[in-house]
Design an enzyme around this catalytic site. Sequence first.
Site, mmCIF file in Angstrom:
data_model
loop_
_atom_site.group_PDB
_atom_site.id
_atom_site.type_symbol
_atom_site.label_atom_id
_atom_site.label_comp_id
_atom_site.label_asym_id
_atom_site.label_seq_id
_atom_site.Cartn_x
_atom_site.Cartn_y
_atom_site.Cartn_z
ATOM 1 N N THR A 73 1.004 -0.930 -0.131
ATOM 2 C CA THR A 73 0.109 0.046 0.360
ATOM 3 C C THR A 73 0.593 1.232 0.039
ATOM 4 O O THR A 73 1.133 1.739 -0.807
ATOM 5 C CB THR A 73 -0.732 -0.050 1.113
ATOM 6 O OG1 THR A 73 -1.386 -0.754 1.466
ATOM 7 C CG2 THR A 73 -2.039 1.402 1.254
ATOM 8 N N HIS A 204 3.588 -9.868 3.836
ATOM 9 C CA HIS A 204 2.590 -11.506 4.624
ATOM 10 C C HIS A 204 2.240 -12.000 3.491
ATOM 11 O O HIS A 204 1.305 -12.855 3.476
ATOM 12 C CB HIS A 204 1.525 -9.859 5.465
ATOM 13 C CG HIS A 204 0.810 -9.430 5.030
ATOM 14 N ND1 HIS A 204 0.215 -9.822 4.840
ATOM 15 C CD2 HIS A 204 1.057 -8.023 4.156
ATOM 16 C CE1 HIS A 204 -1.029 -8.870 3.710
ATOM 17 N NE2 HIS A 204 -0.531 -7.743 3.519
ATOM 18 N N THR A 240 13.578 4.401 11.582
ATOM 19 C CA THR A 240 14.188 3.491 12.056
ATOM 20 C C THR A 240 13.657 2.360 11.689
ATOM 21 O O THR A 240 12.937 1.905 11.190
ATOM 22 C CB THR A 240 14.026 3.451 14.151
ATOM 23 O OG1 THR A 240 14.737 4.898 13.948
ATOM 24 C CG2 THR A 240 15.526 2.644 14.718
ATOM 25 N N CYS A 330 -9.787 -6.439 1.163
ATOM 26 C CA CYS A 330 -9.452 -5.360 1.166
ATOM 27 C C CYS A 330 -11.068 -4.438 0.887
ATOM 28 O O CYS A 330 -11.239 -3.560 1.238
ATOM 29 C CB CYS A 330 -8.270 -4.990 0.026
ATOM 30 S SG CYS A 330 -6.851 -4.769 1.186
#
Length: 390
Positions: A73, A204, A240, A330
């Site tokens: 995304t 994923h 980070t 979605c």
Amino acid sequence: MEHKIVYMDNNATTAMDSEVKAIMEENADLYGNASSLHSLGRSAAEAVSWARKEVALLIGAKEDEIFFNSGATEGNNTVFNIFRDIIDDGGKRNRIIISSVEHPASIESAKYLIRKGYKVEFAKVDRTGRLDLDEFEKMISDDVILVSVMVGNNESGVIEPVKEVSRIARKYGAYIHADATQAIGKIPVDVNDLGVDYLTLSAHKFYGPKGVGAMYIRKGAPRSPFLHGGHQEGGLRAGTYNNQGIIGLGKAAELARVRTEEERKYLWTLRMMLKNGIAERIPDVVFNGTDDFDRELPGTLNVSFPRAEGESILLYLDLEGIEVSTGSACASGSLEPSYVLLASGLDVELAHGSIRFSLGRYNTREDVEYVLEKLPPIIEKIRKMSTRKE
Ligand code: PMP
């Protein structure tokens, strides 16, 4: 007796591979900031660069062409943002073409640009959901700056002709983005073979962790900071490093590189067993997508059951422990029929009655047999109820 769970929603997400889990657990204490110069920081940086190498190897890229992010995304949004900025800077190229069956992460990015006054156009697909190359060639001209087409569709499983699209787009000097989120780990994906400048993916979807992904940007292709801040990722994507997630992605990439070819055949066998079993046992069904091994993701089977609503089928299957989707995860939540199937010319009733089975590494022949036992009486029951209402 323990309730059997048959998970056939692998296009929504996958379970993490045990080797991915193991390496993430082993590195749970690798808390150093990969940008720090001390040894804990350097160990984290080493792990991040190992993962970068694995992702680069998986898609035939160079390590410095890989940028870690939070997933596809973000990756898809980033591509559209880069080109919005370029168009803003002026120049004769100001049109974008995307296929009409892209994931919402691209479609909604495109619609946002349209609302802001940019020229974005949707290329048509044929009855199977595959981009119509003749139509596309009629649309493109040398004012197009970006073409965005997915490698494999999340709902229908159809493999798009990205290589051919790239060849045409290149003739007109446009850049090409391919959303490979559903294709990675299922079919071979190589950025040079596809001829693309940008490629996006999420860990994923191929047995890695959620919330981490990567984006490929070909050397020399336009890039501008997507997240402003520190100097991570060459100053393009600040923040980070998510050490553990990135390590998990690296492992998933390594496994995919070794296993894709064999798994593709295995998933195809299961898919065809499921398809033929449904065709034999249930009258009046419409299979969406194609049965062409080269044009369909191996584990995806999208089926429409006339006179039975997708949501009812899904809920009855869930009661039997079988987990599937209507449309895509979605888009579900809305009861709108799938825009992907409508774009392929399916009528509204059939699009409403569609179920997506998406098989994965952990599915077995027994799983397919279980679905073939449970599904026919469910369809029969729902069809009887809907006839009674009329
Ligand atoms: N593109 C495609 C083709 C997808 O299937 C998905 C996930 N459904 C995405 C992009 C977005 O991925 P994520 O939700 O991991 O950001």
